[in-house]
Scaffold this motif. Sequence first.
Motif, PDB file in Angstrom:
ATOM      1  N   ALA A  19       0.984  -1.157   0.136  1.00  0.00           N
ATOM      2  CA  ALA A  19       0.082  -0.528   0.170  1.00  0.00           C
ATOM      3  C   ALA A  19       1.016   1.325  -0.052  1.00  0.00           C
ATOM      4  CB  ALA A  19      -1.065   0.207   1.188  1.00  0.00           C
ATOM      5  N   LEU A  20       2.229   1.244   0.621  1.00  0.00           N
ATOM      6  CA  LEU A  20       2.588   2.676   1.268  1.00  0.00           C
ATOM      7  C   LEU A  20       2.848   3.238  -0.419  1.00  0.00           C
ATOM      8  CD1 LEU A  20       4.505   1.928   3.489  1.00  0.00           C
ATOM      9  CD2 LEU A  20       3.767   3.763   3.351  1.00  0.00           C
ATOM     10  N   ALA A  21       3.811   1.383  -1.129  1.00  0.00           N
ATOM     11  CA  ALA A  21       4.701   1.599  -2.850  1.00  0.00           C
ATOM     12  C   ALA A  21       3.455   1.729  -3.343  1.00  0.00           C
ATOM     13  CB  ALA A  21       4.176   0.130  -3.026  1.00  0.00           C
ATOM     14  N   SER A  22       2.432   1.891  -3.334  1.00  0.00           N
ATOM     15  CA  SER A  22       1.134   2.373  -4.365  1.00  0.00           C
ATOM     16  C   SER A  22       0.346   3.548  -4.666  1.00  0.00           C
ATOM     17  CB  SER A  22       0.044   1.201  -4.857  1.00  0.00           C
ATOM     18  OG  SER A  22      -0.981   0.815  -3.499  1.00  0.00           O
ATOM     19  N   GLY A  23       0.738   4.154  -2.954  1.00  0.00           N
ATOM     20  CA  GLY A  23      -0.087   5.561  -2.748  1.00  0.00           C
ATOM     21  C   GLY A  23      -1.250   4.422  -1.742  1.00  0.00           C
ATOM     22  N   CYS A  24      -1.242   5.741  -0.914  1.00  0.00           N
ATOM     23  CA  CYS A  24      -2.932   5.480   0.094  1.00  0.00           C
ATOM     24  C   CYS A  24      -3.421   6.270  -0.179  1.00  0.00           C
ATOM     25  CB  CYS A  24      -2.920   4.786   1.890  1.00  0.00           C
ATOM     26  SG  CYS A  24      -1.525   3.850   1.798  1.00  0.00           S
ATOM     27  N   GLY A  25      -4.691   6.091   0.013  1.00  0.00           N
ATOM     28  CA  GLY A  25      -6.088   7.042   0.066  1.00  0.00           C
ATOM     29  C   GLY A  25      -7.273   6.830   0.045  1.00  0.00           C
ATOM     30  N   GLY A  26      -8.350   7.570   0.822  1.00  0.00           N
ATOM     31  CA  GLY A  26      -9.511   7.083   1.309  1.00  0.00           C
ATOM     32  C   GLY A  26     -10.317   7.927   0.689  1.00  0.00           C
ATOM     33  N   GLY A  27     -11.980   8.461   0.590  1.00  0.00           N
ATOM     34  CA  GLY A  27     -12.619   8.851  -0.311  1.00  0.00           C
ATOM     35  C   GLY A  27     -13.327   8.332  -1.177  1.00  0.00           C
ATOM     36  N   THR A  28     -15.079   8.201  -1.567  1.00  0.00           N
ATOM     37  CA  THR A  28     -15.155   7.940  -2.125  1.00  0.00           C
ATOM     38  C   THR A  28     -16.287   8.792  -3.161  1.00  0.00           C
ATOM     39  OG1 THR A  28     -17.160   7.450  -0.391  1.00  0.00           O
ATOM     40  CG2 THR A  28     -15.475   5.557  -0.335  1.00  0.00           C
ATOM     41  N   THR A  29     -17.041   8.088  -4.092  1.00  0.00           N
ATOM     42  CA  THR A  29     -18.672   8.373  -4.399  1.00  0.00           C
ATOM     43  C   THR A  29     -19.237   7.637  -4.271  1.00  0.00           C
ATOM     44  OG1 THR A  29     -17.971   6.688  -6.469  1.00  0.00           O
ATOM     45  CG2 THR A  29     -16.694   8.792  -6.792  1.00  0.00           C
ATOM     46  N   THR A  30     -20.147   8.150  -4.741  1.00  0.00           N
ATOM     47  CA  THR A  30     -21.580   7.304  -4.186  1.00  0.00           C
ATOM     48  C   THR A  30     -21.536   5.748  -4.340  1.00  0.00           C
ATOM     49  OG1 THR A  30     -22.993   8.210  -6.414  1.00  0.00           O
ATOM     50  CG2 THR A  30     -23.138   9.465  -4.365  1.00  0.00           C
ATOM     51  N   ASP A  31     -20.355   4.866  -5.314  1.00  0.00           N
ATOM     52  CA  ASP A  31     -20.773   4.099  -5.721  1.00  0.00           C
ATOM     53  C   ASP A  31     -19.532   3.120  -4.452  1.00  0.00           C
ATOM     54  OD1 ASP A  31     -18.335   4.410  -6.598  1.00  0.00           O
ATOM     55  OD2 ASP A  31     -18.637   3.791  -8.776  1.00  0.00           O
ATOM     56  N   GLY A  32     -18.823   3.762  -3.528  1.00  0.00           N
ATOM     57  CA  GLY A  32     -17.997   2.982  -3.012  1.00  0.00           C
ATOM     58  C   GLY A  32     -16.469   3.443  -3.380  1.00  0.00           C
ATOM     59  N   ALA A  33     -16.671   4.011  -4.475  1.00  0.00           N
ATOM     60  CA  ALA A  33     -14.579   3.928  -5.450  1.00  0.00           C
ATOM     61  C   ALA A  33     -14.404   5.056  -5.786  1.00  0.00           C
ATOM     62  CB  ALA A  33     -14.713   2.476  -6.220  1.00  0.00           C
ATOM     63  N   GLY A  34     -13.494   5.515  -5.260  1.00  0.00           N
ATOM     64  CA  GLY A  34     -12.614   6.840  -5.833  1.00  0.00           C
ATOM     65  C   GLY A  34     -12.824   8.488  -5.314  1.00  0.00           C
ATOM     66  N   SER A  35     -12.568   9.481  -6.227  1.00  0.00           N
ATOM     67  CA  SER A  35     -12.534  10.697  -5.579  1.00  0.00           C
ATOM     68  C   SER A  35     -13.993  11.067  -5.015  1.00  0.00           C
ATOM     69  CB  SER A  35     -12.009  11.458  -6.153  1.00  0.00           C
ATOM     70  OG  SER A  35     -11.758  12.863  -5.465  1.00  0.00           O
ATOM     71  N   ASN A  36     -14.109  11.892  -4.084  1.00  0.00           N
ATOM     72  CA  ASN A  36     -16.192  11.444  -3.548  1.00  0.00           C
ATOM     73  C   ASN A  36     -15.819  13.549  -4.109  1.00  0.00           C
ATOM     74  OD1 ASN A  36     -18.261  12.841  -1.946  1.00  0.00           O
ATOM     75  ND2 ASN A  36     -17.088  12.381   0.237  1.00  0.00           N
ATOM     76  N   ASP A  37     -16.631  13.874  -4.718  1.00  0.00           N
ATOM     77  CA  ASP A  37     -16.894  15.144  -5.137  1.00  0.00           C
ATOM     78  C   ASP A  37     -18.347  15.319  -5.319  1.00  0.00           C
ATOM     79  OD1 ASP A  37     -19.495  13.050  -6.594  1.00  0.00           O
ATOM     80  OD2 ASP A  37     -18.736  14.043  -9.319  1.00  0.00           O
ATOM     81  N   LYS A  38     -18.610  14.635  -3.628  1.00  0.00           N
ATOM     82  CA  LYS A  38     -20.066  15.627  -3.108  1.00  0.00           C
ATOM     83  C   LYS A  38     -19.791  15.870  -1.335  1.00  0.00           C
ATOM     84  CE  LYS A  38     -23.482  13.095  -5.835  1.00  0.00           C
ATOM     85  NZ  LYS A  38     -24.620  12.242  -6.215  1.00  0.00           N
ATOM     86  N   PRO A  39     -19.621  17.071  -1.282  1.00  0.00           N
ATOM     87  CA  PRO A  39     -18.710  17.103   0.487  1.00  0.00           C
ATOM     88  C   PRO A  39     -19.441  17.144   1.031  1.00  0.00           C
ATOM     89  CG  PRO A  39     -18.604  18.769  -1.639  1.00  0.00           C
ATOM     90  CD  PRO A  39     -19.117  18.264  -2.152  1.00  0.00           C
ATOM     91  N   LYS A  40     -21.713  16.843   0.432  1.00  0.00           N
ATOM     92  CA  LYS A  40     -21.981  16.900   1.726  1.00  0.00           C
ATOM     93  C   LYS A  40     -22.393  15.520   1.868  1.00  0.00           C
ATOM     94  CE  LYS A  40     -22.839  21.053   3.027  1.00  0.00           C
ATOM     95  NZ  LYS A  40     -23.120  21.046   4.067  1.00  0.00           N
ATOM     96  N   GLU A  41     -21.579  13.974   1.094  1.00  0.00           N
ATOM     97  CA  GLU A  41     -22.009  13.027   1.572  1.00  0.00           C
ATOM     98  C   GLU A  41     -20.743  12.457   2.040  1.00  0.00           C
ATOM     99  OE1 GLU A  41     -22.661  10.283  -2.282  1.00  0.00           O
ATOM    100  OE2 GLU A  41     -24.507  10.688  -0.882  1.00  0.00           O
ATOM    101  N   LEU A  42     -20.668  11.131   2.582  1.00  0.00           N
ATOM    102  CA  LEU A  42     -19.746  10.779   3.745  1.00  0.00           C
ATOM    103  C   LEU A  42     -20.245   9.199   3.239  1.00  0.00           C
ATOM    104  CD1 LEU A  42     -18.324  12.524   6.790  1.00  0.00           C
ATOM    105  CD2 LEU A  42     -17.397  12.328   5.325  1.00  0.00           C
ATOM    106  N   THR A  43     -18.980   8.228   3.037  1.00  0.00           N
ATOM    107  CA  THR A  43     -19.009   6.757   3.061  1.00  0.00           C
ATOM    108  C   THR A  43     -18.624   6.331   4.319  1.00  0.00           C
ATOM    109  OG1 THR A  43     -19.246   6.355   0.548  1.00  0.00           O
ATOM    110  CG2 THR A  43     -18.760   4.525   2.283  1.00  0.00           C
ATOM    111  N   TYR A  44     -19.690   5.488   5.073  1.00  0.00           N
ATOM    112  CA  TYR A  44     -18.828   4.818   6.482  1.00  0.00           C
ATOM    113  C   TYR A  44     -19.107   3.681   6.535  1.00  0.00           C
ATOM    114  CZ  TYR A  44     -19.034   4.185  11.356  1.00  0.00           C
ATOM    115  OH  TYR A  44     -19.081   3.214  13.095  1.00  0.00           O
TER     116      TYR A  44
END
Length: 438
Positions: A19-44
């Motif tokens: 994971a360290l080698a490939s880069g780690c991150g969070g943030g999801t879209t409404t389908d649970g993957a990728g960057s979150n472009d909805k600041p009024k939404e969180l995935t838990y």
Amino acid sequence: MRRFRTAAAAALTTALTAALASGCGGGTTTDGAGSNDKPKELTYWATNQASSLQKDKKILKPELAKFEKQTGIKVKLEVIPWSSLLDRILAAASSGQGPDVLNIGNTWSSSLQKSDALLPFDGKNMAKIGGKGRFSPSALAATGAEGKPPAAVPLYSLTYALYYNKQMFRQAGIDEPPKTWKELVAAGEKLTDDGHYGLALEAGDPVENAHHAFVFAKQHGADFFDASGKPTFDKPGNVKAVKQYVDFLAEDRISAKGNAEYAARQSVRDFAKGKAGMLLWQAAGSQLLGNGMKPADYGVAPVPVQSVSDTGDRGTTSMVAGINLAVFKNTDNIDGALKFVKFMTSDAEQHKLNTTYGSLSPVRAAQKAAPRDKDEKVMRSVLADSAAPLPQVPDESKFETLVGTAMKELFAQAAAGREVTTDSVRERLAKAQQQMRK
């Protein structure tokens, strides 16, 4: 923490290095993957704390609706079974596609901290959720490596306790719960007769085994890692600790041979059905009730020690168990994620959720109210006075798997009628130590 798939735990260090080698991150879209472009939404991602995933959803959804009403931020909930949670976290850490906020077993904190996938709760971030002083020091000790900002914050706390069947104790002429292991074995011998046993063990579960090995080692003045984080599994104190625990079945014979294969809360069911007079468990009340045992039928006491005069590490009666709440570092909604963490650790939510789940709140203010039941009363005392965090080293989860599996093998050996000696215990722990260093 609760039970999880130990095969996945064994691969944790390797996967996190990737994971360290490939880069780690969070943030999801409404389908649970990728960057979150909805600041009024969180995935838990929540952990399975109740008797079913659906029950967890029923418990959590009204609370998440409160958060949305207060902040305008919608929370997409996914409850993940412990059997697949670590795999999901590792995949999210390596791909950069994960939730914004997630629950983790508190014993994983240092391992996941090493991956750099989680947002550090440094002074600035901790201040946004109300400050470090809100949390119990013992619960905070299980949030990452010493000297580093916590990788998560405590959400639900648990400790081990001794549960005992009041009627079986009365019938056997036992007046009070044992305070030392010598007393427990003596009580167990009185309780073992005609298909009934003194102590129910979950000896087929490596994680459960490792938790008890840690406590017994502390009581013998030993640790499974030295100050530099180097494994010391086969040191004399650790060998004594493991042998003493395995001997409940091997030599003392106060546990059933079938316990060598027990996992998935089978020991809890045996205790609830009166097949065993004692049980070592974390917040068992709700599970016992679900198995037909009434609160009036059992007592709760701290886990025994070697001597009643033991203090400090030798007086340890539980590891600091529980669930931590973390934020993926690369979430595109850090402010919203921290607001959610603040909400979930607020006094009101802590009271609501921990009461429902039968756990103990790690938030100091929530502990000021009168204990809701005898389980919480004992857990509060243990967490404050005699609980210690498991080693906060990056390979901690690998320790649980290797030592716990060695103990599982020793229990199987005992159940098959083969002698478990000090030498055989030392050999198994030495083998586990070699595997740890690979």
